[in-house]
Design a protein around this motif. Structure first.
Motif, short mmCIF file in Angstrom:
data_model
loop_
_atom_site.label_atom_id
_atom_site.label_comp_id
_atom_site.label_asym_id
_atom_site.label_seq_id
_atom_site.Cartn_x
_atom_site.Cartn_y
_atom_site.Cartn_z
N ALA A 237 41.19 36.21 31.96
CA ALA A 237 40.14 37.08 32.48
C ALA A 237 39.81 38.20 31.50
O ALA A 237 38.64 38.51 31.25
CB ALA A 237 40.56 37.65 33.83
N ASP A 238 40.86 38.82 30.95
CA ASP A 238 40.64 39.92 30.00
C ASP A 238 39.89 39.46 28.76
O ASP A 238 38.98 40.14 28.27
CB ASP A 238 41.98 40.53 29.59
N GLU A 241 36.21 38.68 29.54
CA GLU A 241 35.40 39.86 29.82
C GLU A 241 34.83 40.50 28.56
O GLU A 241 33.81 41.20 28.62
CB GLU A 241 36.23 40.89 30.59
N ARG A 249 31.17 36.32 29.68
CA ARG A 249 31.54 37.66 30.14
C ARG A 249 31.38 37.78 31.65
O ARG A 249 32.21 38.38 32.33
CB ARG A 249 30.68 38.72 29.45
N GLY A 252 34.16 35.96 33.22
CA GLY A 252 35.39 36.73 33.03
C GLY A 252 35.49 37.88 34.01
O GLY A 252 36.56 38.18 34.53
N CYS A 253 34.36 38.55 34.27
CA CYS A 253 34.37 39.65 35.24
C CYS A 253 34.69 39.14 36.65
O CYS A 253 35.43 39.78 37.40
CB CYS A 253 33.02 40.35 35.23
N GLY A 256 38.33 38.29 36.63
CA GLY A 256 39.10 39.54 36.60
C GLY A 256 39.14 40.20 37.96
O GLY A 256 40.18 40.75 38.37
N HIS A 257 38.02 40.18 38.68
CA HIS A 257 38.00 40.76 40.03
C HIS A 257 38.91 39.97 40.97
O HIS A 257 39.60 40.55 41.82
CB HIS A 257 36.57 40.76 40.56
N SER A 306 40.98 44.92 26.09
CA SER A 306 39.85 44.97 27.02
C SER A 306 39.48 46.41 27.35
O SER A 306 38.31 46.77 27.42
CB SER A 306 40.20 44.21 28.31
N THR A 310 35.85 47.98 26.43
CA THR A 310 35.07 48.53 27.53
C THR A 310 34.73 49.99 27.30
O THR A 310 33.61 50.44 27.58
CB THR A 310 35.84 48.36 28.86
#
Length: 319
Positions: A237-238, A241, A249, A252-253, A256-257, A306, A310
């Protein structure tokens, strides 16, 4: 004496029915009594697992059986306490001396016969007692059917978690042995894989929230252990993202959630880590299940990267 028996009996019955409702029918699925029993069994069996690895595989089945037994016994003794002050209102079968059957054990015998809907050797003469015995029979039959349904509902959930873990473990093996990185795939293929992982993980998380007892089912195989593969899922996931491709991306978000929601649920419900960070919770999960996780170093490095990327993107947008 009579009032105390009735009060305590009603309380025991109410506790059993309420916990059954919260565990089996309430969407959150958190029965106070059943959750407490699961945690106690888990904590008692974990020390055995230090010298006998397969011991933890018995924690889940024992927890479920013990919860059902406790529910049944609360009903059994609760109704027995209601019948005990009214033993004088029961008639005995021919050949039985009434003077020798006025103990609490006789009340338990009456309650047991009613709970499993079998007639005994003591019959009530009052209408409300016959009604109470009929109600207990209905409750007992409901407990039986609900327990069977609960048992049948849990194992498909375990299968979903094991299938998800095995799929992720295969991806980890492909990366380590064949040097195949998911992020090297074309955007459409990587997007599909990451979204599928997110969907499966969200499903597993929601099913565990509905049936928390599934947490205590420790699978014997490392390759199908959810606690083993979660750090690698967090790593995926990281990395996704911060990928250059918008579709990856986005996926991945989403993944990640899903990982964050899973970690928050596990940390707050089972590990007493409601405010811990994601990585700490996932490592603690593997430790609690006495498993060696895969991808911990990857997760820690990717998490740091990440956050840096970010931060730069946020600074660029602010400028």
């Amino acid at each position: 004496m009579t009032a105390a028996c009735r009060l305590i009996g009603c309380m025991l019955i109410a506790v059993s029915i309420l916990d059954q409702f919260q565990t089996l029918f309430y969407p959150a699925g958190h029965g106070t009594l059943s959750s407490w029993i699961g945690k106690i069994v888990w904590r008692l069996i974990r020390p055995i697992g230090r010298w006998k690895k397969n011991a933890l595989t018995f924690a889940g089945p024992i927890s479920m059986l013990l919860i059902i037994v406790v529910w049944a016994n609360l009903l059994l003794f609760g109704w027995a306490l209601l019948f005990y002050p009214e033993l004088g209102s029961f008639t005995m079968m021919q050949g039985i001396d009434p003077q020798q059957h006025h103990t609490f054990a006789d009340a338990v015998n009456i309650s047991l016969g009613s709970l499993i809907t079998l007639a005994g050797d003591m019959m009530p003469t009052k209408r409300f007692l016959r009604f109470a015995m009929g109600v207990e029979g209905v409750v007992g039959f409901g407990l039986l059917t609900a327990s069977v349904s609960w048992l049948l509902s849990v194992y498909p959930i375990l299968e979903s978690a094991r299938s998800f873990a095995q799929q992720v473990m295969s991806m980890y093996s492909a990366r380590e042995k064949a040097k195949i990185n998911l992020l090297d795939l074309p955007e459409s293929e990587a997007l599909t894989i990451f979204l599928e992982l997110a969907t499966q993980l969200a499903t597993v998380r929601n099913q565990m929230a509905q049936f928390p007892v599934t947490y205590y089912f420790n699978v014997g195989e490392r390759k199908t252990g959810l606690s083993v593969v979660m750090p690698f899922v967090a790593y995926l996931a990281d990395k996704a993202e911060v990928d250059q491709r918008p579709g990856v991306r986005l996926a991945g978000c989403v993944l990640g959630h899903a990982v964050k929601a899973f970690a928050e649920f596990i940390g707050g419900t089972f590990l007493d880590l409601p405010n811990a960070d994601r990585n700490s919770i996932l490592i603690a999960l593997a430790k609690d299940h006495m498993r060696e996780p895969v991808g911990v170093d990857l997760m820690q490095r990717s998490g740091a990267l990440s956050r840096v990327v970010t931060g730069r993107l946020n600074a660029r947008e602010a400028g």
